[in-house]
Design a protein around this motif. Structure first.
Motif, mmCIF file in Angstrom:
data_model
loop_
_atom_site.group_PDB
_atom_site.id
_atom_site.type_symbol
_atom_site.label_atom_id
_atom_site.label_comp_id
_atom_site.label_asym_id
_atom_site.label_seq_id
_atom_site.Cartn_x
_atom_site.Cartn_y
_atom_site.Cartn_z
ATOM 1 N N PHE A 8 28.687 19.241 36.783
ATOM 2 C CA PHE A 8 30.033 20.139 36.668
ATOM 3 C C PHE A 8 31.209 19.059 36.745
ATOM 4 O O PHE A 8 32.184 19.423 37.160
ATOM 5 N N SER A 9 30.929 17.905 36.094
ATOM 6 C CA SER A 9 32.235 16.962 36.111
ATOM 7 C C SER A 9 33.418 17.459 35.247
ATOM 8 O O SER A 9 33.422 18.199 34.437
ATOM 9 N N ARG A 10 34.490 17.343 36.056
ATOM 10 C CA ARG A 10 35.746 17.907 35.759
ATOM 11 C C ARG A 10 35.890 19.367 35.599
ATOM 12 O O ARG A 10 36.760 19.824 35.031
ATOM 13 N N ALA A 11 34.980 20.105 35.942
ATOM 14 C CA ALA A 11 34.915 21.550 35.916
ATOM 15 C C ALA A 11 36.068 22.186 36.962
ATOM 16 O O ALA A 11 36.506 21.269 37.892
ATOM 17 N N ASN A 12 36.364 23.220 36.433
ATOM 18 C CA ASN A 12 37.504 23.897 37.439
ATOM 19 C C ASN A 12 37.096 25.079 38.248
ATOM 20 O O ASN A 12 36.657 26.012 37.813
ATOM 21 N N LEU A 13 36.516 24.835 39.511
ATOM 22 C CA LEU A 13 35.946 25.903 40.393
ATOM 23 C C LEU A 13 36.868 26.064 41.351
ATOM 24 O O LEU A 13 36.567 26.518 42.754
ATOM 25 N N THR A 14 38.251 26.359 41.062
ATOM 26 C CA THR A 14 39.036 26.610 42.145
ATOM 27 C C THR A 14 38.873 28.019 42.762
ATOM 28 O O THR A 14 38.649 28.992 42.078
ATOM 29 N N GLY A 15 38.669 28.200 44.006
ATOM 30 C CA GLY A 15 38.235 29.331 44.875
ATOM 31 C C GLY A 15 36.976 30.022 44.514
ATOM 32 O O GLY A 15 36.626 31.191 44.858
ATOM 33 N N ALA A 16 36.200 29.282 43.765
ATOM 34 C CA ALA A 16 34.810 29.727 43.633
ATOM 35 C C ALA A 16 33.756 30.055 44.691
ATOM 36 O O ALA A 16 34.203 29.184 46.000
ATOM 37 N N ASN A 17 32.977 30.862 44.618
ATOM 38 C CA ASN A 17 32.142 31.057 45.888
ATOM 39 C C ASN A 17 30.700 30.243 45.596
ATOM 40 O O ASN A 17 29.938 31.157 45.049
ATOM 41 N N LEU A 18 30.470 29.577 46.416
ATOM 42 C CA LEU A 18 29.030 28.812 46.067
ATOM 43 C C LEU A 18 28.425 28.768 47.669
ATOM 44 O O LEU A 18 27.840 27.998 47.865
ATOM 45 N N ASN A 19 28.791 29.944 48.371
ATOM 46 C CA ASN A 19 28.044 29.996 49.700
ATOM 47 C C ASN A 19 26.418 30.112 49.401
ATOM 48 O O ASN A 19 25.837 30.578 48.501
ATOM 49 N N ASN A 20 25.599 29.188 50.112
ATOM 50 C CA ASN A 20 24.234 28.857 49.973
ATOM 51 C C ASN A 20 23.684 28.439 48.857
ATOM 52 O O ASN A 20 22.692 28.555 48.514
ATOM 53 N N ALA A 21 24.518 27.890 47.797
ATOM 54 C CA ALA A 21 24.419 27.495 46.533
ATOM 55 C C ALA A 21 23.448 26.298 46.815
ATOM 56 O O ALA A 21 23.679 25.255 47.779
ATOM 57 N N ASN A 22 22.504 25.876 45.827
ATOM 58 C CA ASN A 22 21.894 24.727 45.902
ATOM 59 C C ASN A 22 22.288 23.650 44.836
ATOM 60 O O ASN A 22 22.026 23.931 43.747
#
Length: 518
Positions: A112-126
């Motif tokens: 995910f280098s340099r990826a834009n995850l602004t406001g993303a929902n990664l709840n309980n993600a591995n």
């Protein structure tokens, strides 16, 4: 649309497949790079090892889709839904995932280098061992996520929710984590060196063995945090809350924790070489012993009783006050600033400019010191610009000679040793190494400036708020009461060498008895 038709049309140059329904489709290894799949339904589809680089998947549904090993570099996944999606070893470098949903997604070793995850929902993600270097995770929801061993070097996590997240052994060096939520997170053995954690909530967080060297923790909330064995060398802890924090055997060398609240904290075994002991709140602090060695190798252990702890952590900054019996004029101010600049280049404890208070009749210079042991040496150098310097310096030497006298009834062995060390620093460091006295001609103090010829007083104030007059010229204040036949009322009485009465040995010993042990 059948898969064969899709691939045929793509091969013929068509790229717009918006809102296509490919639910449960078998697309393993396909090349759809640059295609428009916005709002497409790809739920439960098999896209493992597919080439989706630069593909538009905004608002697409990818629930439970299989994308292991897929190339999604520079893809647009803004607002996409990827819940329970398999993205193990997938490449999402430079991808756009603004407000994407990846709840319980499998992202092990994903890129995910340099990826834009602004406001993303990664709840309980591995995200175990995932690479998120320089990625933007501001305001992202990473609560209860698994980020063990992940690389988040220079990532932006400002305002992110990491409550209950496992970041053990993750690398967040140089990351921006300001105002993030880490309540009950696991940051044990995490690398946070150089990270910006200003204002971050780290209450009850596990930071055992964490690397926080040069980290900015100003205004951070660390109440109840477990920092045993953590490395906070050179960290900024200004105004941080460390109430009931566990700092046992933590490395705090050269850290700045001015105004920090350490009430109820446990500092047993902490390494505190060159750490200021002023401006702290230490009510109920627990500290059985400290490591004051320069290298944190336990060569200088200091054991403390509860009374010793109270004396060791004090709240008064030691100062040197030089009072000049004349108001400071503009020209003298410039000359004074230049003189102290030159002195600071040779003697670093005076690198911080003094605070200056100018009255109608007098001027007060106040120098704040890092510790009590600097007081005598710094006063020896600070008085240098003034005509009174020689007499003041002679008094300092006399004081130390008095303290070094063999008088066990006044000073204990440890106190005598400390004063001997201070005296050696004064003579060796100042007179020989820096040749302080020889600096005076180089200060270029014009003789016509009467401010520097005025009588002075020098007073030391230690960390226990005890004062010690070092020098007080007998004519101090007297020139203001001259007879009216004086033509120039601003003419100062001459500052001649005078004999100054030294205080009793008991006064001197009481002043140094509460110096902190070094």
């Amino acid at each position: 649309m059948e898969i064969e038709e899709l691939l045929s049309r793509y091969a013929n140059g068509e790229r717009n497949f918006a809102a296509i329904n490919l639910s449960e489709a078998q697309l393993s290894g396909v090349n759809l790079s640059g295609a428009n799949l916005s709002k497409a339904n790809l739920s439960i589809a098999n896209l493992s090892r597919a080439n989706l680089s630069r593909t538009d998947l905004s608002y697409a549904k990818l629930n439970v889709a299989r994308l292991s090993g897929a190339d999604l570099s520079q893809a647009n996944l803004n607002h996409a839904i990827l819940n329970v999606c398999n993205l193990i070893l997938a490449n999402l470098g430079d991808a756009e995932l603004v407000e994407a949903t990846l709840i319980r997604a499998e992202l092990i070793r994903a890129e995910f280098s340099r990826a834009n995850l602004t406001g993303a929902n990664l709840n309980n993600a591995n995200l175990r061992e995932a690479r998120l270097r320089q990625s933007n995770l501001s305001r992202a929801n990473l609560s209860s996520a698994d980020l063990r061993g992940a690389s988040l070097i220079a990532a932006n996590l400002e305002g992110a929710n990491l409550q209950g997240t496992d970041l053990s052994r993750a690398d967040l060096s140089s990351a921006n984590v300001t105002n993030a939520e880490f309540k009950q997170a696991n940051l044990s053995f995490c690398n946070l060196s150089g990270a910006n954690l200003s204002g971050t909530n780290l209450r009850w967080v596990d930071l055992r063995g964490a690397n926080l060297r040069w980290a900015d923790l100003s205004d951070a909330k660390l109440s109840g945090a477990n920092l045993t064995g953590a490395d906070l060398t050179n960290a900024n802890l200004y105004n941080a809350s460390l109430v009931h924090a566990d700092l046992r055997e933590a490395r705090l060398m050269y850290a700045d924790w001015t105004e920090a609240n350490l009430s109820g904290a446990n500092l047993t075994g902490a390494k505190l070489h060159s750490v200021s002991r002023f401006g702290l709140k230490t009510e109920g602090i627990i500290c059985e012993w400290l490591d004051l060695s320069p290298d944190g190798d336990r060569t200088q252990i200091r054991r403390l009783t509860p009374e010793d702890v109270r004396k060791f952590f004090h709240q008064t900054l030691p100062t040197i006050q030089i009072i000049i019996d004349a108001p400071l004029d503009h020209e003298s101010h410039i000359v004074l600033a230049n003189a102290y600049h030159k002195i600071a280049q040779k003697y670093s404890p005076l690198s911080q400019p003094p605070t200056i208070k100018v009255g109608h009749r007098r001027t007060m210079l106040t120098f704040a010191m890092a510790n009590d042991n600097q007081l005598f040496c710094a006063a020896f150098a600070a008085i240098l610009p003034f005509l009174d310097s020689e007499e003041t310096q002679k008094n300092i030497v006399r004081y130390l000679q008095m303290l070094l006298a063999d008088n066990p009834n006044i000073l204990q062995a440890k106190e005598q040793k400390r004063i001997k060390k201070t005296s050696e620093v004064l003579i060796a460091d100042l007179s020989k190494k820096f040749q302080i006295k020889l600096m005076k001609p180089g200060l270029n103090i014009p003789k016509r400036l009467k401010f520097f010829q005025a009588p002075t007083q020098t007073v030391l104030c230690n960390s226990s708020d005890q004062t010690l007059p070092v020098y007080n010229h007998p004519n101090f204040g007297k020139h203001w009461a001259k007879s009216s036949n004086i033509v120039d009322p601003d003419e100062f009485t001459s500052v001649k060498s005078v004999k100054y009465t030294l205080p009793e040995s008991s006064i001197l010993s009481n002043f140094v008895k509460n110096f902190p042990h070094s």
